[in-house]
Motif scaffolding. Sequence first.
Motif, mmCIF file in Angstrom:
data_model
loop_
_atom_site.group_PDB
_atom_site.id
_atom_site.type_symbol
_atom_site.label_atom_id
_atom_site.label_comp_id
_atom_site.label_asym_id
_atom_site.label_seq_id
_atom_site.Cartn_x
_atom_site.Cartn_y
_atom_site.Cartn_z
ATOM 1 N N ALA A 1 0.854 -1.196 0.000
ATOM 2 C CA ALA A 1 0.000 0.000 0.000
ATOM 3 C C ALA A 1 0.885 1.239 0.000
ATOM 4 C CB ALA A 1 -0.930 -0.016 1.200
ATOM 5 N N ALA A 2 1.838 1.237 -0.901
ATOM 6 C CA ALA A 2 2.802 2.343 -1.029
ATOM 7 C C ALA A 2 3.009 2.604 -2.518
ATOM 8 C CB ALA A 2 4.120 1.976 -0.360
ATOM 9 N N ALA A 3 2.763 3.834 -2.910
ATOM 10 C CA ALA A 3 2.796 4.163 -4.340
ATOM 11 C C ALA A 3 4.155 3.875 -4.969
ATOM 12 C CB ALA A 3 2.414 5.625 -4.530
ATOM 13 N N ALA A 4 5.226 4.005 -4.165
ATOM 14 C CA ALA A 4 6.568 3.799 -4.714
ATOM 15 C C ALA A 4 6.811 2.347 -5.109
ATOM 16 C CB ALA A 4 7.618 4.247 -3.695
ATOM 17 N N ASN A 5 5.961 1.448 -4.636
ATOM 18 C CA ASN A 5 6.158 0.031 -4.950
ATOM 19 C C ASN A 5 5.370 -0.421 -6.172
ATOM 20 O OD1 ASN A 5 7.919 -0.325 -2.832
ATOM 21 N ND2 ASN A 5 6.293 -0.791 -1.377
ATOM 22 N N ILE B 1 1.503 7.355 -11.173
ATOM 23 C CA ILE B 1 0.587 6.846 -10.152
ATOM 24 C C ILE B 1 0.518 7.929 -9.081
ATOM 25 C CG2 ILE B 1 0.333 5.123 -8.322
ATOM 26 C CD1 ILE B 1 1.712 3.126 -10.238
ATOM 27 N N THR B 2 -0.701 8.306 -8.734
ATOM 28 C CA THR B 2 -0.828 9.401 -7.754
ATOM 29 C C THR B 2 -0.919 8.861 -6.327
ATOM 30 O OG1 THR B 2 -3.230 9.443 -8.000
ATOM 31 C CG2 THR B 2 -1.945 10.897 -9.439
ATOM 32 N N THR B 3 -1.743 7.832 -6.152
ATOM 33 C CA THR B 3 -1.907 7.262 -4.806
ATOM 34 C C THR B 3 -2.117 5.753 -4.882
ATOM 35 O OG1 THR B 3 -4.305 7.489 -4.814
ATOM 36 C CG2 THR B 3 -3.065 9.336 -3.905
ATOM 37 N N VAL B 4 -1.793 5.100 -3.786
ATOM 38 C CA VAL B 4 -2.152 3.688 -3.587
ATOM 39 C C VAL B 4 -2.709 3.569 -2.172
ATOM 40 C CG1 VAL B 4 -1.305 1.320 -3.400
ATOM 41 C CG2 VAL B 4 -0.440 2.795 -5.222
ATOM 42 N N VAL B 5 -3.834 2.881 -2.061
ATOM 43 C CA VAL B 5 -4.495 2.707 -0.759
ATOM 44 C C VAL B 5 -4.813 1.229 -0.576
ATOM 45 C CG1 VAL B 5 -6.499 3.364 0.642
ATOM 46 C CG2 VAL B 5 -5.533 5.007 -0.975
ATOM 47 N N ASP B 6 -4.615 0.743 0.616
ATOM 48 C CA ASP B 6 -5.018 -0.635 0.925
ATOM 49 C C ASP B 6 -6.523 -0.776 0.685
ATOM 50 O OD1 ASP B 6 -4.973 -3.234 1.772
ATOM 51 O OD2 ASP B 6 -4.793 -2.774 3.903
#
Lengths: 73, 319
Positions: B242-246, B261-266
């Motif tokens: 749950a990390a955009a850098a990944n 990619i702007t955001t990543v959320v669990d």
Amino acid sequence: MQKDITIDGVSFMKDWAWSKTEQQFVDEFKGMDHIFPEATDKAGKLKEAYSIIQKEKPKPIEPAKPNLLEAVK
Amino acid sequence: MSNFSICGQVAANTGGIDCDVTRGVPSSLIVGSGSFLTTDYATSAGFKTAFLQKIKRANTAGDKLFPFPVIQGNTDKTVAAKEGNLGYGLRVVLLRSKPGYEFDVLAGSSLEKKLMKFNNKTIPVYVFDDSSNIWGTINSIGTFSGALYLLTVEPRGFGDGQSPKTTKISISIIDSKDFTENSKFASTDFTTSDLTGLLDAVLFESAVHATNVYHIGAKILTDALNSFVDVHANSIYATGLAAAANWVAKTGATFGTSLAITTVVDDPTNGGWTVTLDSTAYTALASGAQIKLNFTDPGTLDTAGITGIEGNAIILTKP
């Protein structure tokens, strides 16, 4: 340096956020239910997040000051 | 006997070194084209780091190393030297021996399928022995690599209640000199658990997307019908990914153009993660445009604490 930052469960890409104005940042996410779903004031929460991310923005490197002694010569 | 000799030029001094090392019992094979320059192995720590990094390369990397399962048995399949006799009985070696070995490894049917992809391949092989030495070969400019072998894989059959069955990995060296004259070893403090391969985590859409917001899950496929291991079900991976850098998104004809990619959320509701792409860039894509979404490379994931997996990209088509 870490490329992303997580604020209340939302992982933002820093370099993307740095390239946006506060209004662009708010507009990007204000209609998305999965971004800060608990927030009663979503725009305010997004502005707060934007501010946090901007604080991590690297400061531009200042141009070297002219060497006054060299200038006198 | 003549007093004239060129033995010193064509042969060598024969003094022995105390505590010289010999090959131990093979513990595992590491195959692949990853090699090491003199700068890579200038220090033991540097070599160890470089070796493990190559195991964590993406499949697309030409220098990736693939560790095989721990060896449980070893049969010497070396082809003996070819000999001939002269008329009065002098035995002459016509052709030197050709080293080869057959190793028993334990592999379930899912892993065996992966191992079979290496069947009948000519490939560099490092042999890790029970003294934690990694045996390979060195070329004239000092590059340390696996010795080139023809590798074959014999899959395990059904049990018979009489003798244990294993998957058999056979190697036969291409150039016998790589086993002796060109042979080198690197001393390490590795254990076999350091030398484990990656699992493929196949990305899929866990729920229908809404414009630039995608719901993505990841599963490790098994041979059992309609069965897989859910990566998200492991909380370490659920949180870590749950990390955009990944994550990484690419588009374009050859997927050479990065898509922010702007955001990543669990996304526990759908058993995955909600990945949001930059709306401006997404809107600019034509209908039918394809987006390749994946985890970042396994080495970066490993550094972030997400170990042992490599993402298999999902291709998303913009409606």
